[in-house]
Design an enzyme around this catalytic site. Structure first.
Site, PDB file in Angstrom:
ATOM      1  N   VAL A   1      81.598  55.705  67.814  1.00  0.00           N
ATOM      2  CA  VAL A   1      81.069  56.276  69.047  1.00  0.00           C
ATOM      3  C   VAL A   1      82.195  56.306  70.072  1.00  0.00           C
ATOM      4  CG1 VAL A   1      79.455  55.947  70.964  1.00  0.00           C
ATOM      5  CG2 VAL A   1      78.711  55.477  68.627  1.00  0.00           C
TER       6      VAL A   1
ATOM      7  N   ALA B   1      85.566  53.354  73.123  1.00  0.00           N
ATOM      8  CA  ALA B   1      84.979  53.722  71.835  1.00  0.00           C
ATOM      9  C   ALA B   1      84.602  52.444  71.102  1.00  0.00           C
ATOM     10  CB  ALA B   1      85.976  54.521  71.002  1.00  0.00           C
ATOM     11  N   LYS B   2      83.877  52.563  70.039  1.00  0.00           N
ATOM     12  CA  LYS B   2      83.603  51.425  69.148  1.00  0.00           C
ATOM     13  C   LYS B   2      83.192  51.972  67.805  1.00  0.00           C
ATOM     14  CE  LYS B   2      83.528  46.894  69.340  1.00  0.00           C
ATOM     15  NZ  LYS B   2      84.339  46.019  70.229  1.00  0.00           N
ATOM     16  N   GLY B   3      83.478  51.196  66.758  1.00  0.00           N
ATOM     17  CA  GLY B   3      83.053  51.585  65.427  1.00  0.00           C
ATOM     18  C   GLY B   3      82.397  50.420  64.741  1.00  0.00           C
TER      19      GLY B   3
END
Ligand code: NAD
Length: 430
Positions: A74, A119-121
């Protein structure tokens, strides 16, 4: 790794005690937007991720069977620069958690004035149940699936829960093979041998401790005589406990996902690390007594450092917290309900977006070094990290006093204002 005697407690955040991290993150944004008097369109623009990608990650297990995992990336905001944020491997990962963590990354980067968006995953996987070979295949396939949206100028992943510098090395290699040349700047938190920065692996915990010591001074609590409890003994918690002990703070309690330990006279962190190397957990450390895991959060200590997962301080236990200062090593450990209780009780909560920002600061240093192919000494990295953390801390204290806001409210307001300014200056396309 489980020990013979202990049944692991759940890795999942206790969602019964909170509406979930995304609800908390959106409530924090809504409160900042109200303080800043922004219109609803701008509020919605700041609340929605710019881009979300959910991918299937097929894995061939070592026994030949195939398992389909789910991964997310995201990208919450790009107004101030490329997106930046960790990659999490945990059975608790879901899209809303990743969305919340991506939003907090946007605010963290803006608050610390590093030129990134957020962001992050995450992949929904318990990495302890997979071999190294399987984790490598998962990481490479996930990287291939998200390849079109990452890159040194687009989105730069880093380690988080359940991932480490080896994970970053596999990501960097997969991206580089697909590009046809080596691209060290696509990830941070890489091994030093591949262009990682000196000081990156300890940066988050070093930053937590710079802030913890500054917060003790702010509250007039001398370091000699100060005590601490640390929840989580991973990349953030273990370093924080060590650096606190080295600074002269008595670390009396530590937990991990298997249980908690307590020693009134202070835990020997070096000996504890030896114990963990042998057994895989803090549980059973001979120079300490066992402690019910939830009691750790309620000990009468100067400093409480939650450094594990979200939502552990909630409306049900916040009233029993006796710590004078909470320094959030983890992302989102305090729910909105608990925040309100701490405000009423006068507990000083140093928010995650400042307290654990050491990691993204040195990630930024690593990206700068990678892009220039010129590396700094460990002392240069440490000095610049400390300076940036303490500058942000003093700025936050001033803005919280000037605006009559808690540290979290003031931090979110400052960050949101910076992102909104960048957005307005760039303008809305078309
Ligand atoms: P990690 O996987 O290295 O360690 C996590 C630790 O938490 C482990 O010791 C695990 O046993 C423990 N744990 C898990 N569930 C627990 C529970 N219910 N009770 C007690 N302990 C529990 O992860 P990490 O990188 O140290 O990340 C910890 C937190 O810090 C996360 O919220 C992460 O997002 C945040 N954070 C990490 C970094 C970084 O650079 N690694 C940077 C900023 C924020």
């Amino acid at each position: 790794m489980t020990t013979d005697t202990e049944v692991p407690i759940t890795l999942e955040p206790d969602r019964t005690q909170s509406a979930g991290p995304l609800v908390d993150a959106k409530a924090q944004l809504a409160s900042a937007v109200k303080t800043l008097g922004y219109e609803e369109g701008l509020h919605q623009l700041l609340a929605q991720p710019r881009r979300e990608l959910t991918v299937s990650v097929p894995l061939r297990r070592d026994d030949g069977s195939v398992e389909i995992l789910t991964g997310h990336r995201v990208q919450h905001n790009f107004s101030r620069g490329p997106a930046k944020g960790g990659l999490r491997y945990s059975p608790a990962v879901d899209l809303d958690e990743v969305r919340a963590l991506a939003m907090w990354m946007t605010w963290k980067c803006a608050l610390l004035d590093v030129p990134y968006g957020g962001a992050k995953g995450g992949i929904r996987i318990d990495p302890r149940k997979y071999s190294q070979g399987e984790l490598e295949r998962v990481t490479r396939r996930y990287t291939s699936e998200i390849l079109p949206v990452i890159g040194p100028e687009r989105d730069i992943p880093a380690p988080d829960i359940g991932t480490d510098e080896q994970t970053m090395a596999w990501m960097m290699d997969t991206y580089s093979v697909a590009s046809g040349y080596t691209v060290p700047g696509v990830v941070t938190g890489k091994p030093v041998s591949l262009g990682g920065s000196l000081g990156r692996s300890s940066a988050t915990s070093a930053g937590v401790v710079h802030i913890a010591l500054a917060a003790l001074a702010h509250r007039g609590i001398p370091v000699a005589g100060a005590t601490a409890a640390v929840q989580g003994f991973g990349k953030v918690g273990a370093g924080a406990a060590l650096f606190l002990a080295q600074a002269g703070v008595r670390v009396v309690a530590i937990s991990d996902q298997y249980g908690a330990i307590y020693a009134a006279s202070g835990l020997d962190i070096i000996a504890l690390n030896d114990h963990i190397a042998r057994t895989g957990s803090v549980v059973g450390f001979s120079a300490a007594e066992p402690l019910p895991a939830s009691d750790l959060l309620e000990l009468d200590v100067s400093l409480l450092i939650p450094a594990a997962i979200e939502g552990v301080l909630h409306s049900d236990n916040a009233g029993r917290v006796q710590a004078k200062i909470i320094v959030e090593g983890a992302n989102g450990p305090t729910t909105a309900g608990a925040d309100q209780i701490f405000k009423e009780l006068g507990v000083l909560v140093v928010p995650d977006i400042l307290a654990n920002a050491g990691g993204v600061i040195v990630s930024y240093f690593e990206w700068v070094q990678s892009n220039q192919a010129y590396w700094w000494s460990a002392s240069e990295v440490d000095e610049r990290l400390e300076r940036r953390m303490l500058t942000a801390w003093h700025h936050l204290l001033d803005s919280s006093a000037a605006r009559g806001l808690t540290l979290r409210e003031a931090a979110t307001v400052t960050a949101v204002e910076r992102v909104a300014d960048a957005h307005r200056t760039r303008g809305l396309y078309p």
